[in-house]
Design an enzyme around this catalytic site. Structure first.
Site, PDB file in Angstrom:
ATOM      1  N   GLY A  92      36.679 -97.912  19.444  1.00  0.00           N
ATOM      2  CA  GLY A  92      36.991 -96.962  20.506  1.00  0.00           C
ATOM      3  C   GLY A  92      38.416 -96.460  20.443  1.00  0.00           C
ATOM      4  N   ASP A  93      39.162 -96.874  19.433  1.00  0.00           N
ATOM      5  CA  ASP A  93      40.535 -96.371  19.314  1.00  0.00           C
ATOM      6  C   ASP A  93      40.860 -96.272  17.820  1.00  0.00           C
ATOM      7  OD1 ASP A  93      43.282 -95.737  19.916  1.00  0.00           O
ATOM      8  OD2 ASP A  93      43.063 -96.774  21.824  1.00  0.00           O
ATOM      9  N   ASP A  94      42.149 -96.200  17.454  1.00  0.00           N
ATOM     10  CA  ASP A  94      42.499 -96.015  16.055  1.00  0.00           C
ATOM     11  C   ASP A  94      41.888 -97.118  15.174  1.00  0.00           C
ATOM     12  OD1 ASP A  94      44.147 -93.850  16.871  1.00  0.00           O
ATOM     13  OD2 ASP A  94      45.804 -95.232  17.272  1.00  0.00           O
TER      14      ASP A  94
END
Ligand SMILES: *[C@@H]1O[C@H](CO)[C@@H](O)[C@H](O)[C@H]1NC(C)=O
Ligand SMILES: *[C@@H]1O[C@H](CO)[C@@H](O)[C@H](O)[C@H]1NC(C)=O
Ligand SMILES: *[C@@H]1O[C@H](CO)[C@@H](O)[C@H](O)[C@H]1NC(C)=O
Ligand SMILES: *[C@@H]1O[C@H](CO)[C@@H](O)[C@H](O)[C@H]1NC(C)=O
Ligand SMILES: *[C@@H]1O[C@H](CO)[C@@H](O)[C@H](O)[C@H]1NC(C)=O
Ligand SMILES: *[C@@H]1O[C@H](CO)[C@@H](O)[C@H](O)[C@H]1NC(C)=O
Ligand SMILES: *[C@@H]1O[C@H](CO)[C@@H](O)[C@H](O)[C@H]1NC(C)=O
Ligand SMILES: *[C@@H]1O[C@H](CO)[C@@H](O)[C@H](O)[C@H]1NC(C)=O
Ligand SMILES: *[C@@H]1O[C@H](CO)[C@@H](O)[C@H](O)[C@H]1NC(C)=O
Ligand SMILES: *[C@@H]1O[C@H](CO)[C@@H](O)[C@H](O)[C@H]1NC(C)=O
Ligand SMILES: *[C@@H]1O[C@H](CO)[C@@H](O)[C@H](O)[C@H]1NC(C)=O
Length: 463
Positions: free
Chosen positions: A251-253
Site C-alpha cells: 500500500g505504499d512505496d
C-alpha cells in the site's frame, strides 16, 4: 526429530572464523567475505515449549530460545529453527550475534494482536518522533540492535504482522503512538534477510536503520494495496545494501531509501549510500517503485538500480524532498526498467511538506544532483515526467536516455512538466522538456562492482 537432525548434522560442518573475516573486511571493502551458512548450535522452537497451532502464545518460547541461543555467539554461533506450523507470538528482540532465524517450509510466525504485548519505545534519533504521532512508538514486531552477522532466512516461511488490527485502529485514530514495523534492525552489520515472505505488516515491512552490509534477497512482501504505510523495504541511514530477486505488492512505496527527518536527520547526519537494487518487481498503485525520501535529511548517495519491473504503480523512481529537509540526493543510477501502467514514469517533488514539528529550518535546502536514468520501456503511461525543483535550489545534472513510453488511452496533454531542474536527454520518446535538451549521449552507469557485491552468503547443506 527434525531439529535434532539439523543440530547433529550442522555441527559436522566446519565453522568459518567469522570474527576474523569481519575485522579484515572492515578495513578493506574489496576482500571477498562469506557469511557462514551453518551455525554450531541449532535448536527448534518446540524445544522451548513452543506450540505451532496458531492459538497458543509462543511469546515466552521465542524469548527463552533467543536468550539461550545468545550464549553461543563466540562458540560458532547459533540457529533457531521455526518448524512448519503457525506460531503466534508477541514482539521479540534478537539479541544474539552470529545467529540465524530459520523458518522451514510452511512455518508462519504470527504477530500477536494483543496491543498490551507491544511496549511503547523511544522514537528513532534521526526522526525525533514517531511518524504517525508525536512521541514514541509501539515496539517493532521483530527487532534487533547492535548485532553482527544475523541471518533471517528459510524455505520461504512467512512472517505475518496481522496488520488489519493495526490498520483499523490507525484509520479510526485510536492509536496514541506510532505503529511499529514488522522487522527492524538497527546499529547492526552483516545482516541477511532472504528466502522469506512478509505479509500484512502493521506499517513498514523491512527496516534496516543505521546498518552496514545488508543483503535482502529472495524476499516477497505482500500487503493489500490500500493498507496504510506498508512500505516494502526501507533502508534508512544504511551503507552497503543489496536488494535483489525480490517482489513487493503493498500500500505504499515498494522500496523507500531514507536517512532521517528534517532537523533530526540533519543533526544525526548518517546518509544512506552504496545501495544496489537488482532484479526487483513491484506493484504499488498509489506509490513509487523506488522512492528516495521523503525523509532524506542525512543524505542519499551512490544508489544503483537495474532490472526493475513494475506493474500498475504510481511512479517508477521518485525523489521526494522539500525545503527543511537539507541533505542531498546525488549519484543515482537507474537502468533497465520495464513498466506497465504507470502514472508518472519520472517524478521529482521539491515541495514535499510533512515536517516533524515547527523547529525545521526553511533554509535547509537539499542538494539534488547527478541523477542518471536510462534504458526504460513503459506501456500505458499517463504522464512521462513531473520534475519540480525548489526556488533558489535548482536540481542539476539530471540525465535521461533511451526511453520509450507508450501512452495510455487518456494521457496528459503536457507529457513533460519541468521547473527548476536542468540536465540533458538522449533518445527519449515522447521528447523531453526543454530543461533537458537532447545531447545524443547516453547517461552513464558505473562499470565497477559495489562493495556489497563482495559479500557472499554461505549455504548450509543441513537446511
Ligand atoms: C539451552 O537449552 C538447552 C536445551 O534445554 C540446554 O541444554 C542448554 O544448556 C541451554 N543453554 C544455555 C546456555 O542455557
Ligand atoms: C526490545 O528492546 C528494546 C530496546 O532495548 C526494549 O525497549 C524492548 O522492551 C525490548 N522488547 C522486548 C520484547 O524485550
Ligand atoms: C548501539 O550502537 C550505538 C551506535 O554505535 C551506540 O550509540 C549504542 O550505545 C549501542 N547500544 C548498546 C546497547 O550497545
Ligand atoms: C514464496 O511464497 C510467496 C507467497 O506464497 C510466493 O508468492 C512466492 O512466489 C514464493 N517464493 C518462492 C521462491 O517460492
Ligand atoms: C492480509 O490481510 C488481508 C486484509 O485483512 C486479508 O484478507 C488476508 O487474508 C491477509 N493475508 C494473510 C496471509 O493473512
Ligand atoms: C489513546 O488515548 C485515549 C485518551 O487518553 C484513550 O482513551 C485510548 O484508550 C488510548 N488508546 C490506546 C490504544 O491506548
Ligand atoms: C535462497 O534459497 C536458495 C535455494 O532455494 C539458495 O540457493 C540461496 O542460496 C538462498 N539465498 C539466500 C541468500 O539465503
Ligand atoms: C534501450 O533500452 C532497451 C530497454 O528498454 C534496451 O533493450 C536497449 O538495448 C537499449 N538500447 C541501447 C542502445 O542501449
Ligand atoms: C491502463 O491504465 C489505466 C489507468 O490509467 C487503467 O485503468 C487501465 O486498466 C490500463 N490498461 C491496461 C491494458 O492495463
Ligand atoms: C530566492 O532568492 C531571492 C534572492 O536572494 C530571494 O529574494 C527570494 O526570497 C528567495 N526565494 C525563496 C523561496 O527563498
Ligand atoms: C551521470 O552521472 C555522472 C556521475 O555522477 C555525472 O557526472 C553525469 O553528469 C551524469 N550524466 C552523464 C551523461 O553521464
Amino acid at each position: 526429530m527434525e531439529s535434532a537432525g539439523i543440530r547433529s548434522r550442522s555441527i559436522r560442518f566446519s565453522i568459518i572464523a567469522i570474527a576474523v573475516l569481519l575485522r579484515r573486511t572492515a578495513r578493506c571493502q574489496n576482500t571477498a567475505i562469506e557469511l557462514p551458512g551453518c551455525r554450531a548450535h541449532a535448536m527448534d522452537l518446540a524445544q522451548f515449549g513452543g506450540v505451532g497451532d496458531g492459538i497458543a502464545s509462543n511469546t515466552n518460547a521465542f524469548r527463552d530460545a533467543i536468550a539461550n541461543l545468545s550464549c553461543y555467539a563466540s562458540d560458532g554461533g547459533s540457529m533457531l529453527v521455526v518448524p512448519a506450523g503457525r506460531w503466534l507470538t508477541g514482539p521479540f528482540n534478537i539479541t544474539a550475534s552470529h545467529f540465524t532465524l530459520y523458518l522451514e517450509e510452511n512455518a508462519e510466525i504470527l504477530a500477536s494482536t494483543d496491543i498490551d504485548e507491544y511496549p511503547i519505545v523511544a522514537p528513532l534519533p534521526s526522526y525525533g518522533r514517531g511518524r504517525d504521532t508525536p512521541g514514541g512508538r509501539y515496539s517493532n514486531f521483530i527487532w534487533g540492535s547492535n548485532l553482527t552477522d544475523v541471518i533471517i532466512t528459510g524455505q520461504n516461511g512467512t512472517i505475518n504482522g496481522q496488520g488489519q488490527f493495526w490498520w483499523d485502529k490507525f484509520h479510526k485514530k485510536e492509536l496514541n503512538s506510532t505503529r511499529g514495523y514488522l522487522l527492524e534492525l538497527m546499529f547492526s552489520e552483516y545482516i541477511v534477510i532472504s528466502n522469506l515472505t512478509f505479509v500484512n505488516s502493521s506499517a513498514w515491512n523491512l527496516h534496516p536503520i543505521y546498518c552496514n552490509n545488508v543483503i535482502i534477497s529472495g524476499v516477497t512482501v505482500l500487503a493489500p494495496v490500500d493498507s496504510p504505510n506498508t512500505d516494502g523495504i526501507n533502508p534508512d541511514s544504511c551503507s552497503n545494501v543489496l536488494i535483489e530477486d525480490s517482489f513487493v505488492v503493498s500500500g505504499d512505496d515498494c522500496i523507500a531509501i531514507k536517512s532521517g527527518w528534517d532537523e533530526y536527520g540533519i543533526s544525526f547526519g548518517r546518509p544512506s549510500e552504496h545501495i544496489l537494487i537488482r532484479r526487483f518487481s513491484c506493484i504499488s498503485p498509489d506509490s513509487a517503485v523506488i522512492a528516495l525520501g521523503s525523509e532524506m535529511s542525512g543524505g542519499i548517495q551512490d544508489v544503483r538500480a537495474e532490472n526493475i519491473v513494475a506493474i500498475n504503480s504510481e511512479s517508477a523512481v521518485r525523489i521526494k524532498t522539500g525545503a527543511g529537509r537539507g541533505g542531498f540526493v546525488r549519484d543515482i543510477f537507474v537502468r533497465g526498467v520495464t513498466l506497465h501502467t504507470m502514472k508518472y514514469v519520472f517524478w521529482i517533488t521539491g515541495n514535499y511538506g510533512d515536517h516533524p514539528d515547527d523547529k525545521w529550518d526553511p533554509e535547509a535546502l537539499p542538494e539534488i544532483t547527478r541523477i542518471n536514468y536510462s534504458d526504460i520501456f513503459a506501456e500505458n503511461v499517463t504522464m512521462a515526467a513531473r520534475l519540480e525543483g525548489i526556488e533558489n535550489d535548482t536540481f542539476t545534472d539530471i540525465c535521461i536516455s533511451n526511453v520509450t513510453l507508450g501512452l495510455s488511452a487518456k494521457p496528459k496533454k503536457v507529457q513533460w512538466s519541468c521547473a527548476l531542474v536542468e540536465g540533458q536527454s538522449s533518445d527519449v520518446s515522447p521528447r523531453a522538456c526543454d530543461e533537458l535538451p537532447e545531447m545524443g549521449t547516453p547517461c552513464a552507469y558505473p562499470p565497477d562492482l559495489m562493495p556489497i557485491e563482495h559479500v557472499k552468503v554461505g549455504w548450509c547443506n543441513s537446511y
